[in-house]
Motif scaffolding. Structure first.
Motif, short mmCIF file in Angstrom:
data_model
loop_
_atom_site.label_atom_id
_atom_site.label_comp_id
_atom_site.label_asym_id
_atom_site.label_seq_id
_atom_site.Cartn_x
_atom_site.Cartn_y
_atom_site.Cartn_z
N PHE A 8 27.92 32.34 46.39
CA PHE A 8 29.12 31.14 46.51
C PHE A 8 29.78 30.36 45.07
N SER A 9 27.99 29.49 45.06
CA SER A 9 28.09 28.76 44.03
C SER A 9 28.38 30.17 42.66
N SER A 10 28.16 30.71 42.28
CA SER A 10 27.79 31.06 40.86
C SER A 10 29.02 31.62 39.94
N MET A 11 29.55 32.52 41.66
CA MET A 11 30.94 32.83 41.75
C MET A 11 32.67 31.63 40.68
N ARG A 12 32.77 32.67 40.10
CA ARG A 12 33.93 31.74 38.74
C ARG A 12 35.17 32.64 39.37
N VAL A 13 35.97 31.55 39.39
CA VAL A 13 37.27 31.33 39.81
C VAL A 13 38.44 31.96 37.95
N ARG A 14 38.13 32.94 38.00
CA ARG A 14 39.40 33.41 36.93
C ARG A 14 40.54 32.99 37.22
N ARG A 15 41.83 33.42 37.81
CA ARG A 15 42.88 33.55 38.15
C ARG A 15 42.79 32.92 39.66
N PRO A 35 43.29 44.30 41.52
CA PRO A 35 42.04 44.16 41.21
C PRO A 35 41.50 42.59 42.13
N ALA A 36 42.33 41.78 42.66
CA ALA A 36 41.96 40.08 43.05
C ALA A 36 41.79 40.53 44.40
N ILE A 37 41.01 39.53 45.21
CA ILE A 37 41.23 39.48 46.74
C ILE A 37 42.53 38.41 46.76
N LEU A 69 40.01 43.75 49.71
CA LEU A 69 39.08 43.92 48.68
C LEU A 69 38.74 44.27 47.79
N GLY A 70 39.60 44.17 46.16
CA GLY A 70 39.76 45.22 45.43
C GLY A 70 40.78 45.93 45.36
N ASP A 71 41.38 46.29 44.62
CA ASP A 71 42.39 47.58 44.52
C ASP A 71 43.33 48.42 45.80
N GLU A 72 42.08 47.95 46.73
CA GLU A 72 43.47 49.18 48.25
C GLU A 72 44.71 48.91 48.21
N PRO A 73 45.72 49.99 48.10
CA PRO A 73 47.06 49.81 47.99
C PRO A 73 47.33 49.50 50.19
N TYR A 74 48.62 48.71 49.95
CA TYR A 74 48.17 48.47 51.52
C TYR A 74 49.66 48.06 51.57
N GLN A 75 50.03 48.25 53.18
CA GLN A 75 51.29 47.96 53.20
C GLN A 75 51.70 46.66 54.50
N VAL A 76 52.43 46.30 54.34
CA VAL A 76 53.16 44.93 55.88
C VAL A 76 54.02 45.25 55.89
N SER A 112 50.38 33.73 51.72
CA SER A 112 49.07 34.63 51.44
C SER A 112 49.19 34.52 49.89
N GLY A 113 47.60 34.56 49.32
CA GLY A 113 47.02 34.13 48.32
C GLY A 113 45.90 35.24 47.26
N PHE A 114 45.93 34.96 46.04
CA PHE A 114 45.02 35.24 46.02
C PHE A 114 44.03 35.19 45.12
N PHE A 115 43.05 35.44 44.60
CA PHE A 115 41.99 35.33 43.31
C PHE A 115 41.30 35.59 42.17
N GLU A 116 40.69 35.69 41.34
CA GLU A 116 40.41 37.07 40.52
C GLU A 116 38.82 36.32 40.65
N ILE A 117 37.37 36.94 40.73
CA ILE A 117 36.54 36.66 40.42
C ILE A 117 36.11 37.36 39.11
N ASP A 118 35.02 37.31 38.74
CA ASP A 118 34.16 37.62 37.75
C ASP A 118 33.49 39.03 37.92
N ARG A 119 33.75 40.34 37.83
CA ARG A 119 33.07 41.57 38.61
C ARG A 119 31.75 41.48 38.66
N LEU A 120 31.23 41.12 37.76
CA LEU A 120 29.37 41.06 37.89
C LEU A 120 29.18 40.06 39.15
N ASP A 121 30.40 38.71 39.05
CA ASP A 121 29.02 37.71 40.34
C ASP A 121 29.97 38.06 41.36
#
Length: 317
Positions: A8-15, A35-37, A69-76, A112-121
């Motif tokens: 968690f300390s090394s993860m960089r939030v992109r957006r 691909p966002a969380i 997590l990831g690009d899973e399609p969903y419905q609410v 609801s919210g989202f954030f993107e994290i570097d893939r390698l992180d």
């Protein structure tokens, strides 16, 4: 340092971003996935959730949280028979961070919210978590976790100074608390380092590897950290993690090395020494075996903005 703290300390939030939505029955929203969380907190009302990999309807009530997590399609939706609208069409009704949507009946309010994290992180964490985390209100929560949810609901009620920045940070905290809660439940994955980190026997060895990845660890030394015999430790580690202790050590070293490669000023030989290899040749051989290419090509391809290798799993699932 425990592995979760390190990751968690090394993860960089992109957006990052958030939305507060009042959905009036009948209503339905579907996402093709990205691909966002993604986080959703049900503030009031009720809903039904389905995902591509979990088609059985999951009832949601006030206080429930789900994370995709990831690009899973969903419905609410409010009911399975309701007509679905695409997320992009619903988002077109946004005014600031607020959305009013639906047919005018009973209301369900979401944050609801989202954030993107570097893939390698994110790779070491995402490869051991399920695509969907559903945390029900009736499940026991720590005071800190509940406080984050309440702060998030309050912060998004209306525009106020710094609310966007506050909400983005609260979503990061929510992610940490959700993963922590997940590790404490019986639904913890049967294999993977996250399972080992929650195992009272294996956790000391996992922490030791993360604290000193460059140390010349042996199975005997790690077994001593765990307070177990060599044979019992090796067998339990392989059973829980899905790989040998030294195999895990190598994977973690390669992950650390891959992050260091982003700084072009750091030579490969220096990176090799920092993760426990006395020679650049030995490190290159181990890196190529683990990642599939040599360090210099990996650095150029991944950090030279060529996406080909960024999609390859650095960590096996």
């Amino acid at each position: 340092m425990d592995p979760l703290t390190e990751l968690f300390s090394s993860m960089r939030v992109r957006r990052a971003g958030f939305t507060r939505m009042n959905a009036y029955a009948p209503w339905g929203v579907e996402s093709a996935g990205d691909p966002a969380i993604k986080f959703v907190l049900v503030v009031r009302g009720s809903a039904v959730l389905t995902t591509k990999s979990n088609p059985t309807p999951i009832p949601l009530g006030a206080g429930d949280v789900f994370i995709i997590l990831g690009d899973e399609p969903y419905q609410v939706c409010d009911h399975e028979s309701s007509t679905m609208a695409a997320c992009v069409d619903v988002d077109a009704q946004r005014i600031g961070n607020q959305i009013e949507f639906g047919g005018g009946g009973a209301v369900t309010t979401f944050v609801s919210g989202f954030f993107e994290i570097d893939r390698l992180d994110a790779k070491p964490l995402l490869c051991v978590l399920p695509v969907l985390l559903h945390l029900k209100m009736e499940q026991e929560r720590t005071l800190a976790f509940q406080s984050v949810l309440e702060l998030l609901a309050t912060e998004t009620e209306g525009p106020r100074l710094g609310s966007d920045a506050a909400a983005a940070r609260l979503f990061e905290l929510l992610f940490i608390h959700a993963v922590r809660a997940f590790t404490q439940e019986c639904s913890i994955p049967k294999k993977g380092w996250l399972a080992a980190a929650a195992d009272k026997n294996l956790a000391p060895a996992i922490r030791a590897i993360h604290a000193e990845p460059k140390k010349a660890w042996t199975v005997d030394l790690l077994a001593r950290e765990a307070g177990m015999s060599r044979s019992a430790f090796a067998a339990r580690f392989k059973s829980v993690v899905g790989q040998t202790p030294l195999g895990y050590l190598t994977e973690w070293r390669m992950h650390k090395a891959s992050r260091l490669m982003e700084a072009n000023s750091v030579r490969i030989a220096e990176i090799a020494r920092s993760v426990g290899y006395e020679s650049e040749a030995a490190f290159t051989k181990a890196f190529k075996k683990s990642v599939g290419t040599n360090p210099s090509i990996f650095r150029k391809t991944v950090f030279g903005h060529k996406p080909t290798l960024a999609k390859d799993p650095l960590w096996p699932g």
